[in-house]
Design a protein around this motif. Sequence first.
Motif, PDB file in Angstrom:
ATOM      1  N   ARG A  66      26.924  36.189 -41.520  1.00 13.87           N
ATOM      2  CA  ARG A  66      28.062  37.020 -41.089  1.00 13.87           C
ATOM      3  C   ARG A  66      27.634  38.465 -40.830  1.00 13.87           C
ATOM      4  O   ARG A  66      28.028  39.062 -39.835  1.00 13.87           O
ATOM      5  N   VAL A  69      25.575  38.780 -37.611  1.00 13.17           N
ATOM      6  CA  VAL A  69      26.395  38.712 -36.405  1.00 13.17           C
ATOM      7  C   VAL A  69      27.244  39.971 -36.238  1.00 13.17           C
ATOM      8  O   VAL A  69      27.241  40.591 -35.180  1.00 13.17           O
ATOM      9  N   THR A  70      27.960  40.353 -37.284  1.00 17.90           N
ATOM     10  CA  THR A  70      28.933  41.441 -37.141  1.00 17.90           C
ATOM     11  C   THR A  70      28.299  42.828 -37.123  1.00 17.90           C
ATOM     12  O   THR A  70      28.812  43.729 -36.459  1.00 17.90           O
ATOM     13  N   ALA A  74      26.365  41.955 -32.783  1.00 19.01           N
ATOM     14  CA  ALA A  74      27.481  42.530 -32.016  1.00 19.01           C
ATOM     15  C   ALA A  74      27.080  43.874 -31.412  1.00 19.01           C
ATOM     16  O   ALA A  74      27.360  44.141 -30.239  1.00 19.01           O
ATOM     17  N   VAL A 128      24.933  27.804 -31.200  1.00 17.80           N
ATOM     18  CA  VAL A 128      25.543  28.911 -31.936  1.00 17.80           C
ATOM     19  C   VAL A 128      25.401  30.207 -31.142  1.00 17.80           C
ATOM     20  O   VAL A 128      26.358  30.971 -30.987  1.00 17.80           O
ATOM     21  N   LEU A 132      28.260  32.654 -29.614  1.00 16.97           N
ATOM     22  CA  LEU A 132      28.332  34.072 -29.962  1.00 16.97           C
ATOM     23  C   LEU A 132      28.204  34.994 -28.751  1.00 16.97           C
ATOM     24  O   LEU A 132      28.382  36.206 -28.876  1.00 16.97           O
ATOM     25  N   SER A 133      27.924  34.431 -27.599  1.00 14.37           N
ATOM     26  CA  SER A 133      27.800  35.269 -26.406  1.00 14.37           C
ATOM     27  C   SER A 133      29.106  35.987 -26.081  1.00 14.37           C
ATOM     28  O   SER A 133      29.110  36.984 -25.357  1.00 14.37           O
ATOM     29  N   LEU A 135      30.470  37.947 -27.908  1.00 15.87           N
ATOM     30  CA  LEU A 135      30.337  39.297 -28.459  1.00 15.87           C
ATOM     31  C   LEU A 135      30.091  40.331 -27.370  1.00 15.87           C
ATOM     32  O   LEU A 135      30.447  41.497 -27.523  1.00 15.87           O
ATOM     33  N   SER A 148      34.476  41.000 -34.049  1.00 13.17           N
ATOM     34  CA  SER A 148      33.314  40.139 -34.292  1.00 13.17           C
ATOM     35  C   SER A 148      33.531  39.264 -35.524  1.00 13.17           C
ATOM     36  O   SER A 148      33.096  38.110 -35.558  1.00 13.17           O
ATOM     37  N   LEU A 151      35.531  36.273 -34.455  1.00 13.04           N
ATOM     38  CA  LEU A 151      34.702  35.313 -33.734  1.00 13.04           C
ATOM     39  C   LEU A 151      33.826  34.523 -34.714  1.00 13.04           C
ATOM     40  O   LEU A 151      33.720  33.294 -34.611  1.00 13.04           O
ATOM     41  N   VAL A 152      33.232  35.203 -35.668  1.00 12.21           N
ATOM     42  CA  VAL A 152      32.393  34.516 -36.661  1.00 12.21           C
ATOM     43  C   VAL A 152      33.229  33.542 -37.476  1.00 12.21           C
ATOM     44  O   VAL A 152      32.802  32.414 -37.731  1.00 12.21           O
ATOM     45  N   LEU A 155      33.861  30.426 -35.389  1.00  9.59           N
ATOM     46  CA  LEU A 155      32.631  29.648 -35.272  1.00  9.59           C
ATOM     47  C   LEU A 155      32.260  28.999 -36.604  1.00  9.59           C
ATOM     48  O   LEU A 155      31.877  27.836 -36.658  1.00  9.59           O
TER      49      LEU A 155
END
Length: 162
Positions: A66, A69-70, A74, A128, A132-133, A135, A148, A151-152, A155
């Motif tokens: 997490r 990604v965030t 992002a 995955v 995540l695209s 973002l 973000s 979105l996570v 997913l």
Amino acid sequence: MAALTEDEELSLNAVAKRAGVGVGTVYRHFPTPEALVLAAYEHETKELVEVVPALLQRHEAPEAFRLWVTEHLAQYMTTKRGLARALQAAGSDDHAGVFDEIARAVAILIAANVTAGAIRADVEPRTVLRALSGLIMLKTDGDRRTESVKLVDLLWQGMQAN
């Protein structure tokens, strides 16, 4: 980096001014604007990939995913939206190599989460990353973190182990 992503025209003079150095210094390291763009792109991609082991060392696997990604992906994707014009001007077609590098980082995060029993074993890194695209569509002036996280969360629900 801001001078590379914000300005419509890439100017080594503008980059030097923002960096607080003489334009000669910039030209010694980067003979063309394109060389500077490619170096910046490679540097940021390397940082994005290299932060994964540190996140896994400091956090449980789900939290590491997490945070990556965030807090990292992002930001990377938001700035790359602006950098895309400069990369095209540079004639770079190394997008596949960058995608492969980032997919390897995702694979490490997935493996840690599978081992932790947090997600299914059949989750594929490239799938995955494609998910995540989205973002890249986050606004730079909006609440990127909140969006973000949403979105996570979406997913993550699809990846969870039963």
